[in-house]
Design a protein around this motif. Structure first.
Motif, PDB file in Angstrom:
ATOM      1  N   ASP A  31       1.882   9.082  -6.143  1.00  0.00           N
ATOM      2  CA  ASP A  31       2.385  10.441  -5.914  1.00  0.00           C
ATOM      3  C   ASP A  31       3.411  10.834  -6.969  1.00  0.00           C
ATOM      4  O   ASP A  31       3.389  11.949  -7.492  1.00  0.00           O
ATOM      5  CB  ASP A  31       3.009  10.568  -4.524  1.00  0.00           C
ATOM      6  N   SER A  66       1.013   4.022  -2.955  1.00  0.00           N
ATOM      7  CA  SER A  66       0.827   5.444  -2.671  1.00  0.00           C
ATOM      8  C   SER A  66       2.005   6.272  -3.185  1.00  0.00           C
ATOM      9  O   SER A  66       1.820   7.327  -3.802  1.00  0.00           O
ATOM     10  CB  SER A  66       0.648   5.652  -1.169  1.00  0.00           C
ATOM     11  N   ASP A  67       3.217   5.783  -2.962  1.00  0.00           N
ATOM     12  CA  ASP A  67       4.412   6.483  -3.431  1.00  0.00           C
ATOM     13  C   ASP A  67       4.423   6.567  -4.953  1.00  0.00           C
ATOM     14  O   ASP A  67       4.711   7.625  -5.523  1.00  0.00           O
ATOM     15  CB  ASP A  67       5.673   5.766  -2.937  1.00  0.00           C
ATOM     16  N   ASP A  85       0.826  -1.215   0.000  1.00  0.00           N
ATOM     17  CA  ASP A  85       0.000   0.000   0.000  1.00  0.00           C
ATOM     18  C   ASP A  85       0.858   1.261   0.000  1.00  0.00           C
ATOM     19  O   ASP A  85       0.540   2.240  -0.674  1.00  0.00           O
ATOM     20  CB  ASP A  85      -0.942   0.013   1.209  1.00  0.00           C
ATOM     21  N   VAL A  86       1.932   1.234   0.754  1.00  0.00           N
ATOM     22  CA  VAL A  86       2.834   2.387   0.797  1.00  0.00           C
ATOM     23  C   VAL A  86       3.520   2.558  -0.556  1.00  0.00           C
ATOM     24  O   VAL A  86       3.652   3.676  -1.066  1.00  0.00           O
ATOM     25  CB  VAL A  86       3.871   2.239   1.937  1.00  0.00           C
TER      26      VAL A  86
END
Length: 188
Positions: free
Chosen positions: A58, A54-55, A50-51
């Protein structure tokens, strides 16, 4: 299980070169995440999927916002919204205007018209270059040609000055083609 993250607030825009290349190559966010996971990104940063998603999202959002500036590289150099060091700006511009040899071989000698743009699906299938990347490269050809076609002076120098490209890219020719500048569509 809670994930602990360290957060840093600064004004320098952070751009991952690997993610930028995936974006340029036309990967979707999800496909880029898969490539990053296969490359060991989760192990490197001790994060979960998930991180990483998200990265990647972005990063893609940042690249999309920068893209309009990349169409006129001097605007990227003079804008204040994104704090990007000069060496990073040069990398962004150089890679944005770089070409896939297989794509160039298919487009070289064709008119930069709507008809050719419609053929990009076929070119993508034939070369293995994603359609999004084919469109970017085709649009770059058109953009460069439109700017330099009426300018007086050496074409390569005009390309370098207006698009802030290296001499090597300004004179780009795919392997096996001698004496032909792809960007200016003329023999050197």
């Amino acid at each position: 299980m809670a994930v602990e993250l360290d957060v840093f607030v600064g004004n320098t825009t952070i751009m991952d070169e690997e993610v930028y290349q995936l974006w340029l190559d036309g990967y979707t966010v999800n496909d880029a995440v898969k490539v990053r996971m296969e490359g060991g990104a989760l192990d490197e940063c001790e994060a979960n999927a998930d991180v990483l998603l998200s990265d990647t999202m972005d990063q893609y959002r940042t690249f999309q916002m920068c893209e309009r500036l990349l169409h006129s590289p001097s605007k990227l150099a003079n804008q204040l919204l994104f704090q990007i060091p000069p060496h990073r700006q040069a990398m962004l511009i150089e890679r944005y205007y770089d070409f896939d040899d297989a794509f160039v071989r298919e487009v070289l000698g064709k008119k930069l018209s709507k008809g050719t743009k419609k053929d990009l699906d076929d070119i993508s299938a034939k070369t293995g270059v994603t359609l999004k990347s084919c469109r970017r490269q085709f649009d770059n050809f058109k953009r460069v040609f439109k700017v330099v076609e009426e300018l007086k002076g050496p074409l390569v120098e005009n390309i370098r000055q207006h698009f802030l490209l290296s001499d090597k890219l300004g004179r780009y020719k795919p392997p096996g083609l001698r004496g032909h500048c792809v960007l200016c569509q003329q023999s050197l």
